[in-house]
Write a protein that holds these residues in place. Sequence first.
Motif, PDB file in Angstrom:
ATOM      1  N   SER A   5       0.831  -1.195   0.000  1.00  0.00           N
ATOM      2  CA  SER A   5       0.000   0.000   0.000  1.00  0.00           C
ATOM      3  C   SER A   5       0.868   1.249   0.000  1.00  0.00           C
ATOM      4  CB  SER A   5      -0.918   0.005   1.219  1.00  0.00           C
ATOM      5  OG  SER A   5      -0.146   0.208   2.374  1.00  0.00           O
ATOM      6  N   SER A  20       0.496   5.388   0.899  1.00  0.00           N
ATOM      7  CA  SER A  20      -0.326   6.475   1.417  1.00  0.00           C
ATOM      8  C   SER A  20       0.298   7.806   1.032  1.00  0.00           C
ATOM      9  CB  SER A  20      -0.434   6.402   2.937  1.00  0.00           C
ATOM     10  OG  SER A  20      -0.852   5.123   3.329  1.00  0.00           O
ATOM     11  N   ARG A  75      -4.990   7.325   3.959  1.00  0.00           N
ATOM     12  CA  ARG A  75      -4.821   6.278   4.956  1.00  0.00           C
ATOM     13  C   ARG A  75      -5.045   4.928   4.292  1.00  0.00           C
ATOM     14  NH1 ARG A  75      -8.765   5.352  10.199  1.00  0.00           N
ATOM     15  NH2 ARG A  75      -7.758   3.449  10.911  1.00  0.00           N
ATOM     16  N   SER A  76      -4.092   4.051   4.473  1.00  0.00           N
ATOM     17  CA  SER A  76      -4.300   2.714   3.942  1.00  0.00           C
ATOM     18  C   SER A  76      -4.235   1.719   5.091  1.00  0.00           C
ATOM     19  CB  SER A  76      -3.251   2.392   2.879  1.00  0.00           C
ATOM     20  OG  SER A  76      -1.967   2.510   3.430  1.00  0.00           O
ATOM     21  N   THR A  77      -5.092   0.737   5.014  1.00  0.00           N
ATOM     22  CA  THR A  77      -5.196  -0.239   6.085  1.00  0.00           C
ATOM     23  C   THR A  77      -5.136  -1.633   5.490  1.00  0.00           C
ATOM     24  OG1 THR A  77      -6.627   1.246   7.314  1.00  0.00           O
ATOM     25  CG2 THR A  77      -6.684  -1.051   7.966  1.00  0.00           C
ATOM     26  N   ALA A 120       4.066  -1.288   3.494  1.00  0.00           N
ATOM     27  CA  ALA A 120       3.399  -0.001   3.347  1.00  0.00           C
ATOM     28  C   ALA A 120       4.441   1.068   3.061  1.00  0.00           C
ATOM     29  CB  ALA A 120       2.631   0.340   4.611  1.00  0.00           C
ATOM     30  N   LEU A 129       4.930   5.191   2.981  1.00  0.00           N
ATOM     31  CA  LEU A 129       4.322   6.458   3.379  1.00  0.00           C
ATOM     32  C   LEU A 129       5.060   7.585   2.667  1.00  0.00           C
ATOM     33  CD1 LEU A 129       4.048   5.694   7.182  1.00  0.00           C
ATOM     34  CD2 LEU A 129       2.167   5.839   5.570  1.00  0.00           C
ATOM     35  N   THR A 145      -0.797   4.674   7.870  1.00  0.00           N
ATOM     36  CA  THR A 145      -1.016   3.282   7.493  1.00  0.00           C
ATOM     37  C   THR A 145      -1.280   2.430   8.732  1.00  0.00           C
ATOM     38  OG1 THR A 145      -0.143   1.392   6.274  1.00  0.00           O
ATOM     39  CG2 THR A 145       1.446   2.648   7.532  1.00  0.00           C
ATOM     40  N   VAL A 168       6.906  -1.054   7.269  1.00  0.00           N
ATOM     41  CA  VAL A 168       6.480   0.287   6.891  1.00  0.00           C
ATOM     42  C   VAL A 168       7.729   1.086   6.575  1.00  0.00           C
ATOM     43  CG1 VAL A 168       5.359   2.397   7.700  1.00  0.00           C
ATOM     44  CG2 VAL A 168       4.492   0.186   8.415  1.00  0.00           C
TER      45      VAL A 168
END
Lengths: 435, 479
Positions: B360, B362, B367-369, B391, B393, B400, B421
């Motif tokens: 993902s 962001s 916002r990514s979940t 993730a 960012l 995230t 992340v």
Amino acid sequence: MSTSTNLVTSVGAFSAEAFALALESHKGLPSWWLERKEAAYKQFTSLAYPSATDESWRFSTRSGFKLDGFLATNSPATTAAKDIGLPGKPALTFVNNSLTESNPVDQALTQKGLVVSTLKQALKTHSEVLKAHFMAQDQRLGSAKFAALHTAFINDGAFIYVPKGMELKTPITIVHSASGANTAVFPHTLVITEENAQVSVIDYFVSDSTSAHFCCGANDLYAGHGSKLNYVGLQNWSTLDLCLQMNSTVVKRDARAQSLNLHLGGHQARHESLSQLQAPGAFSEMLALTIASGEREFDQRTLQIHQAPNTKSDLLYKNVLQDKARTIFSGLIVVDQDAQKTDAYQSNRNLMLSDSAEANSLPGLEIQANDVRCTHGATTSRVDPEELFYLQARCIPEAKAHELLVFGFFEEVLNRLEDDELHAALRTIIQSNFN
Amino acid sequence: MADTTLTSEPVQSDNPVTGIDQSAGNFSYKVDYEFDAGTGLSEKTVEYISAAKKEDPWIREFRLKALKVFESKPMPTHWATKDLEAIDFSKIRYYLSSGQKPKRTWDEVPDDIKRTFERLGIPEQERKFLAGVEAQFDSEAAYSNVKEAVSKQGVIFMNSGEALKEHPEIFKKWFGKVIPTGDNKFSALNSAVFSGGSFIYVPKGVKVSHPLQAYFRINAENFGQFERTLIIADEGSEVTYMEGCTAPKFSTSTLHSAVVELVALKGAKIQYITVQNWAANVFNLVTKRGVAHEEAEIKWIDCNIGSRLTMKYPGVILKGRKARGEVISIALANDGQHQDTGAKMVHAADETTSNIIAKSISVGHGRSTYRGMVHMPKHLKGCKNNTECDALLINTNSRTDTYPSITVRGAENKVQHEASVSKVSEEQIFYMRQRGLTEAQAMSLSVNGFINDLARQFPMEYSVELKRLIDLEMEGSVG
């Protein structure tokens, strides 16, 4: 329907009368303490029991958390604490919420400001410090109701205050024990390390194995600037007990907190661990080892909150599952918006030794800053057959090889301890608990 | 019914989502709707839809029962975002139809609808080459063409509404079996008001040579789309289905809530590819699940770029021995967006394997979940799961979250989960800038690199489109 409603709202023996009686025995202690207890009792009765939609109780056997049948009044101690297999003598021993034995610490140190006393004593001598730190952190892991119960009914506990710059070489051991049928105990340990101080504290929890107890404990660890606070919680309650432990750690600038929790006992044991990194350079190391056997349930909830930039946290929770045991690990790393340069790690390893055991992992992240290093991992598997083969190929019998690999699994956690003597003692305790 | 004509000129009003350029991507036309169930949801609405579609009584009953389930279920806000409460079910149109029978050839498609597709950028050549187009224009398929070669193979590929009438014997057997009405609030909603979607049946041993595709879009303001797709791959067959969507940008929230059910019988393979690019005011709450029988394989390739809130967790129930499930997920959350995506793997037989790879990105306040579930219930042997979530960012205020849930019983299984992340490496950006790229170009390249290994699994045209979309989203995220 009505019976189940009654069950859910039941306060068990912790009625208003029982509370009034408990409060009576605290007369003469500071008024803020009594007020806080009263407020806590109100909160306990008004808060709802965890419900099916409560995420922080997901996978937990909520029906096991019943207060019915436990006693609000303390039965007298029937057994004295035995040798616990840890180095040194315990500084304080509590049986059924009351101090039964104390071994005074070095007088040279107390003259320099070290305090190792009971909470009751500290309420007289260090009332303001206690007021600021006792159960001062938000209960964010789901047990606010039981935390309120703890505050309302707590009778006594340990208070450790290490003054600025003092470095203690030997660990301070506190024993909390429960005895007698259906006793409820509320053990508490509060540790404060001032600037650049250093201390190791061991909480040892034990109860007689013939009856069930309700063990509702908590601790407050506060590591001031540049200090070093090591904590070991050795949970060896009876396998019939209902246990809940709520731990909170606050770490300040350049301070370092390490806590290792060993879970050996309890029929159903829940452990909540909150770590708050509040200033740059703070480091919190969270370790846990669980030996789950029989039909017991171990439920561990953790929260690492990074509230300031340049903070670090490292979590390693290892579970060994035997028989029909269940474990739950639910961890969350929260990185606040301003907490840039956070370095956070979270790892949960489950070793499955039985076909009927169940391991649940919920490793979570909530990141709101972009310049961070955050990773987590969760694995669940059995002993690696290749590792087993390797040892067998070197003439180690299968059973022995298996045992070596399981002990090796624990060693990764125990190796993080700096105190070799403690390491050896814990290793012996674990190995004797493991068949 | 109320107005059958909707003014669909871009309405400039307050957007709940700030910072979004409303003028970009306004694909919107004035369209005449012949059937319109009005706004709001009641038994009347459901009966109206059922009557308009001339459905059998059992479908009508099914819908009415589902409506009750929908009404009885609470919003899942105890774990999901509170943003769900912004959906006003009484302001949504649940059924619109341009009133046309699905068409067989391109020539029969009305000009205004063709114009819409043109603006959506479906290339001329592709239109001709498409193995079968189930071009869903609002609720009903406006165009449906199964390529001759495919129908010769015995493949049924049609609108689900049509299939309910023409192939009830196959449809009824599987319909609502993978995702029961009561699975969640939104699957119940879909079961009550569904219209459109695809039905595919691939006979035993048939390997469909071309991917089957469907394009659809939401075109009316306040109009939700509730398609229902059912794909059945019989023993030993193989099929790839592609779904891509764009929607016009409107200022009031629109709701999209699809149900997609896949059934892969013994040894069958289904690959389901989605590129989701709804407008930034759409709630995209989709339930997707497949059942993989013995030695079957289901692979979800899922890419989410658009929408205000997407909640989608494609799942596979690994029902037969040696079944395999895979989810490849890419999510891009820009300002005001929340991509709540993930995967579900339920192992229900020995030696089943599953793999989840989620990446993902962001951007800005995006916002990514990741929300995942891996379940190995009984005493199974030799099950394996691998989950990786990464993730990225981009900005300091991007967000995230990762919420996996893993349950394993027994000692003979192996599960591993890893998540990380990170941010775009400053050194990479510096290196590229040194070689003459602008910061935005460098950023875009770096982000594309992050998802490159997943994007490569998409069919060519989709990965090209994906790259273009990421370039577009990354514009203005730097600086």
